[in-house]
Design an enzyme around this catalytic site. Structure first.
Site, PDB file in Angstrom:
ATOM      1  CB  SER A 146      -2.744   9.142  12.398  1.00 26.83           C
ATOM      2  OG  SER A 146      -3.927   9.030  11.631  1.00 26.83           O
ATOM      3  CE  LYS A 166      -5.388   5.927   8.626  1.00 28.93           C
ATOM      4  NZ  LYS A 166      -5.093   7.003   9.557  1.00 28.93           N
ATOM      5  CE  LYS A 167      -1.916   3.347   4.632  1.00 30.11           C
ATOM      6  NZ  LYS A 167      -2.999   3.092   3.650  1.00 30.11           N
ATOM      7  CG  ASP A 184      -2.097   0.955   1.089  1.00 28.98           C
ATOM      8  OD1 ASP A 184      -2.253   1.577   0.018  1.00 28.98           O
ATOM      9  OD2 ASP A 184      -2.854   1.096   2.066  1.00 28.98           O
ATOM     10  CE  LYS A 185      -0.215   7.872  -2.101  1.00 25.07           C
ATOM     11  NZ  LYS A 185      -1.586   8.465  -2.119  1.00 25.07           N
ATOM     12  CG  HIS A 186      -0.703   7.333   4.371  1.00 27.21           C
ATOM     13  ND1 HIS A 186      -2.055   7.177   4.630  1.00 27.21           N
ATOM     14  CD2 HIS A 186      -0.355   8.542   4.898  1.00 27.21           C
ATOM     15  CE1 HIS A 186      -2.489   8.243   5.295  1.00 27.21           C
ATOM     16  NE2 HIS A 186      -1.483   9.072   5.468  1.00 27.21           N
ATOM     17  CB  SER A 187      -0.481  10.925   0.186  1.00 25.12           C
ATOM     18  OG  SER A 187      -0.265  12.317   0.161  1.00 25.12           O
ATOM     19  CB  THR A 239      -8.404   8.734  -0.641  1.00 25.90           C
ATOM     20  OG1 THR A 239      -7.138   9.309  -0.955  1.00 25.90           O
ATOM     21  CG2 THR A 239      -8.728   7.650  -1.654  1.00 25.90           C
ATOM     22  NE  ARG A 260      -3.667  14.272  14.705  1.00 29.42           N
ATOM     23  CZ  ARG A 260      -3.289  13.668  13.558  1.00 29.42           C
ATOM     24  NH1 ARG A 260      -3.818  12.508  13.216  1.00 29.42           N
ATOM     25  NH2 ARG A 260      -2.405  14.226  12.779  1.00 29.42           N
TER      26      ARG A 260
END
Length: 439
Positions: A183, A187-188, A80-83, A120, A168
């Site tokens: 955070s 999740k990841k 996966d990816k996270h921005s 997203t 937040r």
């Protein structure tokens, strides 16, 4: 310990124990901490920070506040990816199907808008019928059958983070490295990944406007992920202008469909999307070299394989079967369309990107309070990039609004956000640096 004593300790610059942090995470997920207490501790952490041990403890406590997924039965790597968030950042919508088309599995658990940045999940909710928060069975089946699924946090996946995230967002405590790290990674880690790629934004439209702060965040994310047994790399990317030429929800989905089908691809958006796809293919060992990884990602895009995966994902999660072919028919449209025109000739010399994100929120495309509903139709399109030549009276961007008054206020905000220069500025790099673990 009483919540107020934990708050007092951090307020005064103290170090929270693992037990304190575990109590906080339990209070988040079980409701024994009030909204005010959660906000108070968030602000105390924002002002006083956390050391490495506190940050790691918070990450793991929020991960363990709910279910941890297991993908060991899948016949391929899970990634996966996270921005860290920006304006016009719809990369996930193209990235997941590109990587899935190359043979990886991408269970992409995404968030809603945070601060001035778009979410997203809010974008996917623009698609009629799309189930952005499916049950575990539908989620697992979609990942297995399609190769990717873009969804939101389920109630039993890092529930402590889900509540903390919402608080937040509306209390001015977003821009904190330990809180951002906890955070993202909670999740990841709960998603059961075998690798992770991080897109850490730097610039005036990001949470980390300062390049040094962005590098520090990237280092922290990679380090904490590595210590938790999750291999990770990061790309530092520029957010001194919107990444796509659209900012909003439905407008960014349309931009993504145009990208996947080849109707239109914003240059910087394409560079960042393909670079992140290559990183994910390297991390999963589907590709052995950076060059091979990029070639594979480009092929998945140009062949139409990625667009086909996106369409299958939308259909599998309840959206229209012909969405990719006829997205314009399904996406909500704003009642008012008004150009924000330039007031003099010149070149786009700078963009106050955060201000554009705020303008979208004020149009109704984001939240002022956690419970606020979103108008998915509003936003900005045709945003000119830095370096573009413009004449007086020509559009800098098009404003999509629900009412004339809202549109006029957004036009004023867009004009104020764009700086017009006499000379064409030098083009900046979209990808600034690659960050890997020291170990």
């Amino acid at each position: 310990m009483l919540p107020q004593e934990i708050i007092r300790n951090k307020r005064d610059g103290g170090i929270l124990s693992k037990a304190d942090i575990a109590d906080f995470a339990h209070g988040l997920s079980h409701g024994t901490w009030s909204e005010g207490q959660v906000a108070a501790l968030a602000m105390a952490i924002f002002l006083n920070g956390m050391n490495a041990e506190e940050g790691a403890a918070l990450t793991m406590a929020m991960r363990d506040s709910g279910k941890v997924l297991d993908w060991s039965d899948l016949p391929g790597p899970v990634t996966d990816k996270h921005s860290t968030g920006g304006v016009g950042d719809n990369v996930s919508l193209m990235l997941a199907p590109i990587v899935a088309a190359c043979g990886a599995f991408v269970p992409m658990i995404s968030g809603r808008g945070l601060g001035h940045t778009g979410g997203t999940l809010d974008k996917m909710d623009s698609i009629p019928g799309y189930t952005s928060q499916p049950d575990d069975r539908l989620f697992a089946r979609t990942v297995r059958d399609v190769g990717c699924a873009i969804i939101g946090q389920t109630g039993d996946l890092a529930p402590a983070d889900k509540r903390f995230y919402a608080v937040r967002d509306v209390t001015g405590t977003v821009e904190s490295i330990p809180l951002i790290t906890a955070s993202i990674l909670s999740k990841k880690l709960a998603a059961g990944l075998s690798s992770l790629v991080l897109d850490v934004k730097s610039g005036n439209g990001s949470f980390m406007a300062d390049a040094r702060g962005a590098r520090k965040l990237a280092d922290n994310l990679v380090s904490v992920a590595d210590s938790a047994g999750l291999p990770a790399t990061a790309l530092l990317t520029d957010m001194n202008e919107p990444l796509a030429s659209a900012a909003g929800n439905a407008v960014e989905v349309r931009n993504a469909v145009d990208f996947l089908t080849g109707r239109k691809r914003d240059k910087r958006l394409e560079q960042v999307t393909l670079a992140l796809a290559a990183e994910m293919l390297l991390a999963t060992r589907i590709a052995g070299t950076a060059k091979d990884a990029l070639v594979r990602a480009q092929a998945a895009l140009s062949s139409g394989a990625a667009a086909e995966r996106f369409g299958r994902m939308v259909r599998a999660l309840g959206g229209p079967a012909d969405f990719v072919e006829t997205a314009e028919q399904y996406l909500p449209k704003a009642k008012v369309l008004l150009p924000a025109t330039a007031e003099r000739d010149g070149f786009v010399g700078r963009i106050a990107t955060r201000a554009l994100g705020v303008a979208v929120i004020e149009l109704g495309g984001g939240r002022l309070r956690p419970e606020d509903a979103i108008d998915h139709s509003v936003g900005l399109t045709d945003c000119l990039p830095i370096g573009a030549e413009v004449r007086r009276g020509e559009p800098l961007a098009m404003v999509h609004a629900s009412a004339a008054g809202d549109a006029e206020r957004a036009v004023a905000a867009v004009r104020a956000a764009y700086g017009i220069a006499e000379d064409k500025p030098r083009a900046g790099r979209a990808i600034l640096r690659r960050v890997v673990s020291d170990t």
